[in-house]
Design a protein around this motif. Structure first.
Motif, mmCIF file in Angstrom:
data_model
loop_
_atom_site.group_PDB
_atom_site.id
_atom_site.type_symbol
_atom_site.label_atom_id
_atom_site.label_comp_id
_atom_site.label_asym_id
_atom_site.label_seq_id
_atom_site.Cartn_x
_atom_site.Cartn_y
_atom_site.Cartn_z
ATOM 1 N N THR A 126 0.856 -1.198 0.000
ATOM 2 C CA THR A 126 0.000 0.000 0.000
ATOM 3 C C THR A 126 0.889 1.244 0.000
ATOM 4 O O THR A 126 2.101 1.177 0.234
ATOM 5 N N VAL A 127 0.257 2.371 -0.225
ATOM 6 C CA VAL A 127 0.973 3.638 -0.202
ATOM 7 C C VAL A 127 1.691 3.812 1.137
ATOM 8 O O VAL A 127 2.891 4.121 1.189
ATOM 9 N N LEU A 128 0.981 3.602 2.232
ATOM 10 C CA LEU A 128 1.596 3.794 3.548
ATOM 11 C C LEU A 128 2.803 2.874 3.732
ATOM 12 O O LEU A 128 3.865 3.294 4.197
ATOM 13 N N GLU A 129 2.632 1.603 3.327
ATOM 14 C CA GLU A 129 3.739 0.642 3.476
ATOM 15 C C GLU A 129 4.939 1.038 2.609
ATOM 16 O O GLU A 129 6.084 0.815 3.000
ATOM 17 N N ASN A 130 4.679 1.625 1.441
ATOM 18 C CA ASN A 130 5.773 2.128 0.613
ATOM 19 C C ASN A 130 6.593 3.177 1.348
ATOM 20 O O ASN A 130 7.799 3.291 1.143
ATOM 21 N N LEU A 131 5.937 3.946 2.198
ATOM 22 C CA LEU A 131 6.619 5.058 2.874
ATOM 23 C C LEU A 131 7.303 4.645 4.172
ATOM 24 O O LEU A 131 8.183 5.354 4.660
ATOM 25 N N ILE A 132 6.900 3.510 4.744
ATOM 26 C CA ILE A 132 7.521 3.126 6.021
ATOM 27 C C ILE A 132 8.581 2.036 5.858
ATOM 28 O O ILE A 132 9.421 1.861 6.726
ATOM 29 N N GLU A 133 8.577 1.379 4.698
ATOM 30 C CA GLU A 133 9.485 0.242 4.503
ATOM 31 C C GLU A 133 10.950 0.647 4.710
ATOM 32 O O GLU A 133 11.654 0.053 5.531
ATOM 33 N N ALA A 134 11.397 1.675 3.965
ATOM 34 C CA ALA A 134 12.831 1.998 3.991
ATOM 35 C C ALA A 134 13.312 2.521 5.350
ATOM 36 O O ALA A 134 14.320 2.032 5.870
ATOM 37 N N PRO A 135 12.630 3.503 5.949
ATOM 38 C CA PRO A 135 13.140 3.982 7.248
ATOM 39 C C PRO A 135 13.174 2.907 8.325
ATOM 40 O O PRO A 135 14.049 2.933 9.194
ATOM 41 N N VAL A 136 12.261 1.932 8.245
ATOM 42 C CA VAL A 136 12.289 0.841 9.229
ATOM 43 C C VAL A 136 13.403 -0.134 8.877
ATOM 44 O O VAL A 136 14.200 -0.530 9.743
ATOM 45 N N ALA A 150 11.135 9.007 -1.220
ATOM 46 C CA ALA A 150 12.521 9.484 -1.204
ATOM 47 C C ALA A 150 12.782 10.348 0.035
ATOM 48 O O ALA A 150 13.834 10.254 0.659
ATOM 49 N N LEU A 151 11.797 11.150 0.414
ATOM 50 C CA LEU A 151 11.955 12.027 1.585
ATOM 51 C C LEU A 151 11.998 11.245 2.895
ATOM 52 O O LEU A 151 12.530 11.736 3.894
ATOM 53 N N ALA A 152 11.447 10.040 2.888
ATOM 54 C CA ALA A 152 11.268 9.294 4.140
ATOM 55 C C ALA A 152 12.590 8.943 4.814
ATOM 56 O O ALA A 152 12.624 8.711 6.017
ATOM 57 N N LEU A 153 13.681 8.912 4.042
ATOM 58 C CA LEU A 153 14.985 8.642 4.660
ATOM 59 C C LEU A 153 15.714 9.936 5.013
ATOM 60 O O LEU A 153 16.870 9.922 5.402
ATOM 61 N N ARG A 154 15.017 11.051 4.855
ATOM 62 C CA ARG A 154 15.573 12.375 5.183
ATOM 63 C C ARG A 154 16.930 12.609 4.531
ATOM 64 O O ARG A 154 17.938 12.892 5.201
ATOM 65 N N PRO A 155 16.963 12.476 3.205
ATOM 66 C CA PRO A 155 18.237 12.601 2.496
ATOM 67 C C PRO A 155 18.716 14.047 2.454
ATOM 68 O O PRO A 155 17.934 14.979 2.608
ATOM 69 N N ARG A 156 20.024 14.210 2.221
ATOM 70 C CA ARG A 156 20.566 15.559 2.032
ATOM 71 C C ARG A 156 20.361 16.021 0.596
ATOM 72 O O ARG A 156 20.383 17.209 0.312
ATOM 73 N N GLN A 178 5.620 9.671 10.482
ATOM 74 C CA GLN A 178 6.301 10.434 9.425
ATOM 75 C C GLN A 178 5.587 10.258 8.084
ATOM 76 O O GLN A 178 5.459 11.214 7.311
ATOM 77 N N ALA A 179 5.122 9.024 7.818
ATOM 78 C CA ALA A 179 4.475 8.746 6.528
ATOM 79 C C ALA A 179 3.257 9.647 6.340
ATOM 80 O O ALA A 179 3.053 10.203 5.249
ATOM 81 N N TYR A 180 2.465 9.817 7.396
ATOM 82 C CA TYR A 180 1.297 10.696 7.263
ATOM 83 C C TYR A 180 1.724 12.149 7.044
ATOM 84 O O TYR A 180 1.103 12.874 6.257
ATOM 85 N N ALA A 181 2.806 12.566 7.707
ATOM 86 C CA ALA A 181 3.307 13.936 7.487
ATOM 87 C C ALA A 181 3.765 14.109 6.037
ATOM 88 O O ALA A 181 3.512 15.146 5.410
ATOM 89 N N LEU A 182 4.412 13.082 5.511
ATOM 90 C CA LEU A 182 4.877 13.157 4.115
ATOM 91 C C LEU A 182 3.701 13.138 3.148
ATOM 92 O O LEU A 182 3.731 13.813 2.118
ATOM 93 N N LEU A 183 2.659 12.373 3.476
ATOM 94 C CA LEU A 183 1.467 12.367 2.623
ATOM 95 C C LEU A 183 0.832 13.758 2.601
ATOM 96 O O LEU A 183 0.294 14.184 1.571
ATOM 97 N N ASP A 184 0.918 14.466 3.720
ATOM 98 C CA ASP A 184 0.429 15.855 3.728
ATOM 99 C C ASP A 184 1.282 16.733 2.814
ATOM 100 O O ASP A 184 0.760 17.588 2.098
#
Ligand code: ADP
Ligand code: ADP
Length: 240
Positions: free
Chosen positions: A106-116, A163-169, A129-135
């Motif tokens: 799902t969309v949410l799982e796409n956003l939490i997979e990498a940081p976890v 891409a943002l979920a890992l807080r890249p530089r 964080q995923a909900y904040a990024l969806l906003d």
């Protein structure tokens, strides 16, 4: 500020073809650089080199002083092991032309997979964080959708959130709107414009001249693997 990319004398051959020809470029932290140029001019190869997805034959690339793909010892560079390369890549997000979301998630799982997976965040913090990024990308209502059921524009906005979920530089965009129907291009460019003021360094390969003129701090023209022009969007794109 973080996310300073320094490219020094980089060349790359595919067989006898020189895809990158002595490219040197400074990309300041927090800036937006747009790379323009005809098909085959080496834009994508340069982006891939910044993440060591492509090994270069001459020169080197640094992000905040770290050699990408290498460590320096004395006056020699030694290639890093796969694990260390993957660790460097956490600092560099990559957005592809074809979204590359995980279709079985799902969309949410796409956003939490990498940081976890990278032990950056607990699952609970990653969900928050995923909900904040969806906003940020305007898709909170799609959290539980299957990514393959979204429009191309929505999938690309989720890919940016991922891409943002890992807080890249740094985030590298390789023709992020080229695969989209024309009416969906604007919604993706709008998300990238929003990020342009967030402090993350953005490097965008695109053919969208209007976007370059409006958003780029620096525009780079490539032809035949070389940087042939470089300057502010105003200098390069506004003269008659
Ligand atoms: P652009 O992104 O500007 O369209 P690319 O960086 O994709 O250009 O390609 C630059 C040149 O290198 C092209 O001539 C392309 O055909 C060649 N090239 C790119 N990737 C490979 C590869 N894996 N093997 C051989 N040639 C390649
Ligand atoms: P926090 O960073 O304190 O967890 P936020 O809700 O501010 O809470 O942000 C959550 C994530 O979204 C963070 O990784 C943050 O960097 C990112 N983020 C929030 N707003 C933006 C924005 N406008 N542009 C880029 N990233 C953002």
């Amino acid at each position: 500020a973080e996310g300073h990319i320094s490219i020094t004398g980089v060349s790359k051959y595919f067989g006898r073809h020189k895809a990158l020809d002595d490219v040197s470029l400074e990309i300041p932290p927090g800036s937006v650089t747009v790379i323009l140029g005809p098909s085959g001019s080496g834009k994508s190869t340069l982006l891939r080199a910044i993440n060591h997805l492509e090994r270069v034959d001459e020169g080197f690339i640094q992000i905040d002083g770290d050699y990408i793909g290498y460590r320096r010892q004395g006056d020699r560079l030694y290639e890093l092991k796969e694990k260390a390369i993957l660790k460097q890549r956490i600092n560099v997000g990559y957005v592809f032309q074809n979204f590359n979301l995980f279709p079985h998630l799902t969309v949410l799982e796409n956003l939490i997979e990498a940081p976890v997976a990278h032990k950056r965040l607990s699952r609970r913090a990653a969900v928050e964080q995923a909900y904040a990024l969806l906003d940020v990308v305007g898709l909170r209502d799609k959290a539980d959708a299957w990514s393959r059921h979204l429009s191309g524009g929505q999938q690309q906005r989720i890919a940016i959130a991922r891409a943002l979920a890992l807080r890249p530089r740094v985030i590298l965009f390789d023709e992020p709107t080229s695969a989209l129907d024309p009416e969906l291009v604007g919604e993706v460019l709008d998300v990238i414009k929003k990020l342009a003021r967030s402090g993350t360094t953005l490097v965008v390969v695109t053919h969208e001249i209007g976007f370059a003129r409006e958003v780029a701090d620096q525009v780079v023209f490539m032809v035949d693997g070389k940087v042939v022009e470089q300057g502010s969007g105003d200098e390069l794109l506004n003269h008659p």
